[in-house]
Scaffold this motif. Sequence first.
Motif, PDB file in Angstrom:
ATOM      1  N   ILE A  37       0.850  -1.189   0.000  1.00 17.42           N
ATOM      2  CA  ILE A  37       0.000   0.000   0.000  1.00 17.42           C
ATOM      3  C   ILE A  37       0.887   1.240   0.000  1.00 17.42           C
ATOM      4  O   ILE A  37       1.837   1.336   0.780  1.00 17.42           O
ATOM      5  CB  ILE A  37      -0.928   0.031   1.232  1.00 17.42           C
ATOM      6  N   VAL A  38       0.584   2.186  -0.901  1.00 18.32           N
ATOM      7  CA  VAL A  38       1.284   3.467  -0.957  1.00 18.32           C
ATOM      8  C   VAL A  38       0.249   4.574  -0.794  1.00 18.32           C
ATOM      9  O   VAL A  38      -0.768   4.584  -1.496  1.00 18.32           O
ATOM     10  CB  VAL A  38       2.029   3.653  -2.296  1.00 18.32           C
ATOM     11  N   VAL A  39       0.496   5.496   0.138  1.00 16.96           N
ATOM     12  CA  VAL A  39      -0.487   6.542   0.446  1.00 16.96           C
ATOM     13  C   VAL A  39       0.172   7.915   0.451  1.00 16.96           C
ATOM     14  O   VAL A  39       1.272   8.090   0.989  1.00 16.96           O
ATOM     15  CB  VAL A  39      -1.151   6.306   1.822  1.00 16.96           C
ATOM     16  N   THR A  40      -0.493   8.888  -0.176  1.00 15.55           N
ATOM     17  CA  THR A  40      -0.102  10.289  -0.088  1.00 15.55           C
ATOM     18  C   THR A  40      -1.339  11.120   0.199  1.00 15.55           C
ATOM     19  O   THR A  40      -2.367  10.967  -0.470  1.00 15.55           O
ATOM     20  CB  THR A  40       0.534  10.788  -1.403  1.00 15.55           C
ATOM     21  N   SER A  41      -1.243  11.996   1.191  1.00 12.27           N
ATOM     22  CA  SER A  41      -2.340  12.922   1.487  1.00 12.27           C
ATOM     23  C   SER A  41      -1.933  14.322   1.056  1.00 12.27           C
ATOM     24  O   SER A  41      -0.743  14.645   0.990  1.00 12.27           O
ATOM     25  CB  SER A  41      -2.682  12.901   2.982  1.00 12.27           C
ATOM     26  N   ASN A  42      -2.919  15.163   0.795  1.00 15.69           N
ATOM     27  CA  ASN A  42      -2.591  16.485   0.251  1.00 15.69           C
ATOM     28  C   ASN A  42      -1.979  17.415   1.293  1.00 15.69           C
ATOM     29  O   ASN A  42      -1.508  18.494   0.950  1.00 15.69           O
ATOM     30  CB  ASN A  42      -3.818  17.128  -0.399  1.00 15.69           C
ATOM     31  N   ASN A  43      -1.943  16.993   2.563  1.00 18.21           N
ATOM     32  CA  ASN A  43      -1.254  17.776   3.597  1.00 18.21           C
ATOM     33  C   ASN A  43       0.129  17.202   3.906  1.00 18.21           C
ATOM     34  O   ASN A  43       0.803  17.657   4.814  1.00 18.21           O
ATOM     35  CB  ASN A  43      -2.093  17.850   4.874  1.00 18.21           C
ATOM     36  N   ARG A  44       0.555  16.195   3.153  1.00 17.98           N
ATOM     37  CA  ARG A  44       1.858  15.535   3.258  1.00 17.98           C
ATOM     38  C   ARG A  44       2.076  14.797   4.572  1.00 17.98           C
ATOM     39  O   ARG A  44       3.199  14.384   4.864  1.00 17.98           O
ATOM     40  CB  ARG A  44       3.013  16.518   3.017  1.00 17.98           C
ATOM     41  N   VAL A  45       1.042  14.620   5.358  1.00 17.16           N
ATOM     42  CA  VAL A  45       1.201  13.763   6.532  1.00 17.16           C
ATOM     43  C   VAL A  45       1.571  12.352   6.070  1.00 17.16           C
ATOM     44  O   VAL A  45       2.414  11.682   6.663  1.00 17.16           O
ATOM     45  CB  VAL A  45      -0.081  13.749   7.376  1.00 17.16           C
ATOM     46  N   TYR A  46       0.937  11.910   4.998  1.00 20.49           N
ATOM     47  CA  TYR A  46       1.340  10.686   4.310  1.00 20.49           C
ATOM     48  C   TYR A  46       2.018  11.121   3.016  1.00 20.49           C
ATOM     49  O   TYR A  46       1.408  11.810   2.195  1.00 20.49           O
ATOM     50  CB  TYR A  46       0.137   9.803   4.002  1.00 20.49           C
ATOM     51  N   ASP A  47       3.271  10.746   2.848  1.00 17.52           N
ATOM     52  CA  ASP A  47       4.074  11.229   1.724  1.00 17.52           C
ATOM     53  C   ASP A  47       4.707  10.021   1.031  1.00 17.52           C
ATOM     54  O   ASP A  47       5.791   9.580   1.386  1.00 17.52           O
ATOM     55  CB  ASP A  47       5.146  12.184   2.252  1.00 17.52           C
ATOM     56  N   LEU A  48       3.958   9.440   0.049  1.00 15.89           N
ATOM     57  CA  LEU A  48       4.379   8.188  -0.572  1.00 15.89           C
ATOM     58  C   LEU A  48       4.717   7.146   0.501  1.00 15.89           C
ATOM     59  O   LEU A  48       5.704   6.417   0.409  1.00 15.89           O
ATOM     60  CB  LEU A  48       5.571   8.407  -1.511  1.00 15.89           C
ATOM     61  N   TYR A  49       3.871   7.103   1.508  1.00 15.15           N
ATOM     62  CA  TYR A  49       4.056   6.210   2.651  1.00 15.15           C
ATOM     63  C   TYR A  49       3.742   4.776   2.217  1.00 15.15           C
ATOM     64  O   TYR A  49       2.614   4.445   1.877  1.00 15.15           O
ATOM     65  CB  TYR A  49       3.140   6.649   3.789  1.00 15.15           C
ATOM     66  N   THR A  50       4.769   3.937   2.204  1.00 10.69           N
ATOM     67  CA  THR A  50       4.629   2.554   1.772  1.00 10.69           C
ATOM     68  C   THR A  50       4.628   1.624   2.973  1.00 10.69           C
ATOM     69  O   THR A  50       5.519   1.688   3.818  1.00 10.69           O
ATOM     70  CB  THR A  50       5.766   2.163   0.810  1.00 10.69           C
ATOM     71  N   HIS A  51       3.609   0.775   3.024  1.00  7.78           N
ATOM     72  CA  HIS A  51       3.524  -0.214   4.090  1.00  7.78           C
ATOM     73  C   HIS A  51       2.728  -1.411   3.559  1.00  7.78           C
ATOM     74  O   HIS A  51       2.329  -1.431   2.390  1.00  7.78           O
ATOM     75  CB  HIS A  51       2.873   0.376   5.345  1.00  7.78           C
ATOM     76  N   TYR A  52       2.506  -2.391   4.401  1.00  7.15           N
ATOM     77  CA  TYR A  52       1.881  -3.639   3.976  1.00  7.15           C
ATOM     78  C   TYR A  52       0.813  -4.056   4.965  1.00  7.15           C
ATOM     79  O   TYR A  52       0.847  -3.678   6.145  1.00  7.15           O
ATOM     80  CB  TYR A  52       2.934  -4.753   3.858  1.00  7.15           C
ATOM     81  N   LYS A  53      -0.124  -4.838   4.471  1.00 12.58           N
ATOM     82  CA  LYS A  53      -1.073  -5.485   5.375  1.00 12.58           C
ATOM     83  C   LYS A  53      -1.440  -6.847   4.803  1.00 12.58           C
ATOM     84  O   LYS A  53      -1.180  -7.116   3.607  1.00 12.58           O
ATOM     85  CB  LYS A  53      -2.299  -4.618   5.611  1.00 12.58           C
ATOM     86  N   ASP A  54      -2.042  -7.693   5.618  1.00 14.62           N
ATOM     87  CA  ASP A  54      -2.414  -9.032   5.201  1.00 14.62           C
ATOM     88  C   ASP A  54      -3.878  -9.093   4.795  1.00 14.62           C
ATOM     89  O   ASP A  54      -4.689  -8.227   5.171  1.00 14.62           O
ATOM     90  CB  ASP A  54      -2.151 -10.037   6.333  1.00 14.62           C
ATOM     91  N   PHE A  55      -4.214 -10.123   4.039  1.00 12.93           N
ATOM     92  CA  PHE A  55      -5.619 -10.350   3.707  1.00 12.93           C
ATOM     93  C   PHE A  55      -6.410 -10.618   4.984  1.00 12.93           C
ATOM     94  O   PHE A  55      -5.870 -11.125   5.975  1.00 12.93           O
ATOM     95  CB  PHE A  55      -5.766 -11.562   2.780  1.00 12.93           C
ATOM     96  N   SER A  56      -7.685 -10.286   4.939  1.00 17.09           N
ATOM     97  CA  SER A  56      -8.557 -10.551   6.079  1.00 17.09           C
ATOM     98  C   SER A  56      -8.938 -12.024   6.115  1.00 17.09           C
ATOM     99  O   SER A  56      -9.201 -12.638   5.062  1.00 17.09           O
ATOM    100  CB  SER A  56      -9.815  -9.685   5.988  1.00 17.09           C
ATOM    101  N   SER A  57      -8.978 -12.589   7.309  1.00 14.37           N
ATOM    102  CA  SER A  57      -9.399 -13.984   7.475  1.00 14.37           C
ATOM    103  C   SER A  57     -10.893 -14.085   7.772  1.00 14.37           C
ATOM    104  O   SER A  57     -11.454 -15.182   7.823  1.00 14.37           O
ATOM    105  CB  SER A  57      -8.608 -14.647   8.611  1.00 14.37           C
ATOM    106  N   LYS A  58     -11.547 -12.937   7.960  1.00 11.25           N
ATOM    107  CA  LYS A  58     -12.974 -12.913   8.275  1.00 11.25           C
ATOM    108  C   LYS A  58     -13.798 -12.850   6.992  1.00 11.25           C
ATOM    109  O   LYS A  58     -13.332 -12.383   5.954  1.00 11.25           O
ATOM    110  CB  LYS A  58     -13.295 -11.703   9.155  1.00 11.25           C
ATOM    111  N   ASP A  59     -15.028 -13.305   7.066  1.00 14.06           N
ATOM    112  CA  ASP A  59     -15.934 -13.181   5.941  1.00 14.06           C
ATOM    113  C   ASP A  59     -16.172 -11.704   5.654  1.00 14.06           C
ATOM    114  O   ASP A  59     -16.240 -10.872   6.573  1.00 14.06           O
ATOM    115  CB  ASP A  59     -17.267 -13.866   6.240  1.00 14.06           C
ATOM    116  N   ASN A  60     -16.313 -11.378   4.398  1.00 13.57           N
ATOM    117  CA  ASN A  60     -16.518  -9.986   4.007  1.00 13.57           C
ATOM    118  C   ASN A  60     -17.999  -9.634   4.060  1.00 13.57           C
ATOM    119  O   ASN A  60     -18.787 -10.114   3.229  1.00 13.57           O
ATOM    120  CB  ASN A  60     -15.966  -9.755   2.597  1.00 13.57           C
ATOM    121  N   MET A  61     -18.351  -8.769   5.004  1.00 14.41           N
ATOM    122  CA  MET A  61     -19.732  -8.306   5.135  1.00 14.41           C
ATOM    123  C   MET A  61     -19.834  -6.806   4.869  1.00 14.41           C
ATOM    124  O   MET A  61     -20.886  -6.203   5.074  1.00 14.41           O
ATOM    125  CB  MET A  61     -20.246  -8.610   6.555  1.00 14.41           C
TER     126      MET A  61
END
Length: 489
Positions: A37-61
Amino acid sequence: MLLTFLLAGAIATSSCTHDSFTPSDSSGTKTEGDVKIVVTSNNRVYDLYTHYKDFSSKDNMSPNTITLDPTTTFQTMDGFGAAITGSTCYNLLKMDKQDREKFLRETFSDTQGIGMSYIRIAIGCSDFSLSEYTCWDTPGEGNFALQDEELNYVIPILKEILAINPNVQIIGSPWTSPKWMKVNNLNDLQPHDSWTDGQLNPKHYQDYGTYFVKWIQAFQQQGINIDAITAQNEPLNRGNSASLYMSWQEQQAFVKEALGPKLRAAGLQTKIYAFDHNYNYDNIDSQNDYPINIYNDPAAASFLTGSAYHNYGGDKAELLDIHEQRPDKEIIFTETSIGTWNDGQNLTTRLMEDMQEVALGTVNNWSKAVIVWNLMLDSERGPNREGGCQTCYGAVDINSSNYKTIIRNSHYYIIGHLSSVVKPGAVRIGTRGYTADGFIYSAFKNVDGSFALVALNNTNEVQNITIADGTSHFSYEIPVKAVASYQWK
């Protein structure tokens, strides 16, 4: 999975408020996982912020689910990038070698950077060159030669970039023909001894076709492949510091009689794109649907891969109209600028608008590539030429007092959010599910089988969305006024 490239202090002197690309509360940032995941906000709090997350193991509701549909396909993507002009190369070469290599790697590396994958260069000079010239300023084929700007600025930088990413594609565009090929108009046919305006003398169509061939071959001899060309940059613009007026009727004749046959006779596979100008055809009624008119001649159309567009007039919906008229021909987007006239260094405004109108706007209207104007200008908006744009900013601007301090502007971010997850050869695919005003996105399937989605949250609310591909799903809260890019297998 691509490795994260955003190390602390990656561009140590960037304009963001933190010492790295990451937000200040990033101590729990995941550096590996199922989804990049790469995120940039227009206030630069997130500035091409790259990080990762895992798939959810829960059913998608979740009712806010975007589901990818790989069975619905659109265009195949060529890439995303910026123009490497003489001015850009001048600024890059003023940097310390170590700083320049670091910036170019962060910009073009597919594993350690945002992976820009398409470059536009001028055939001869542009309005962001160090002088006005072509590579054939004196008649006689023996007088063709690459000039100082190519040999000592553009080619050295291209070689550094290609050493980082050998798969970067290059498109060339001429701002003007050699002056000795120009006339004042097609009635009087009087010599036009000026870099600005004029028209191509029909008696020099073959010479000008030869010029393109020699230019492409000269770059090949330097180890640089030219993937594509346009027949003329901004053919309806008479006023640029280097320019040539070329109506669709003239371009049709030139492509059919000289440019296409000359390239084929030379055995060159270089693609040719028509037009390379504004959505509104500069409000010249006789030039509406410029590329379509050229395609109406099957002989001319046989040499053309498609058409190229800029956004200095009109609306991106023109791309969809052109596609619907000739779905067999490609569309690419080759130029857009930011500057003092549109508050170009104000990320608060520009990130949202440029992402909506340029990045996702052109892609969602069938463009296969997105290229912005100068990759780098200096803090004086140059070097620039009289008669050209003296109020433009670059995708990044470098402080001319030290050639170290870099400000990343909106164009760097909008290209980076595409190129970091959408790779050349990716196919844009369908989606269904969640929509909202001000929430815009596009989905892709990469050649390696990975999926990508780029989303713009131009709303005043956090968008808590779930993204599903039919097998896996994950949820993510996109910050207010932010862009988020995702890639996963």
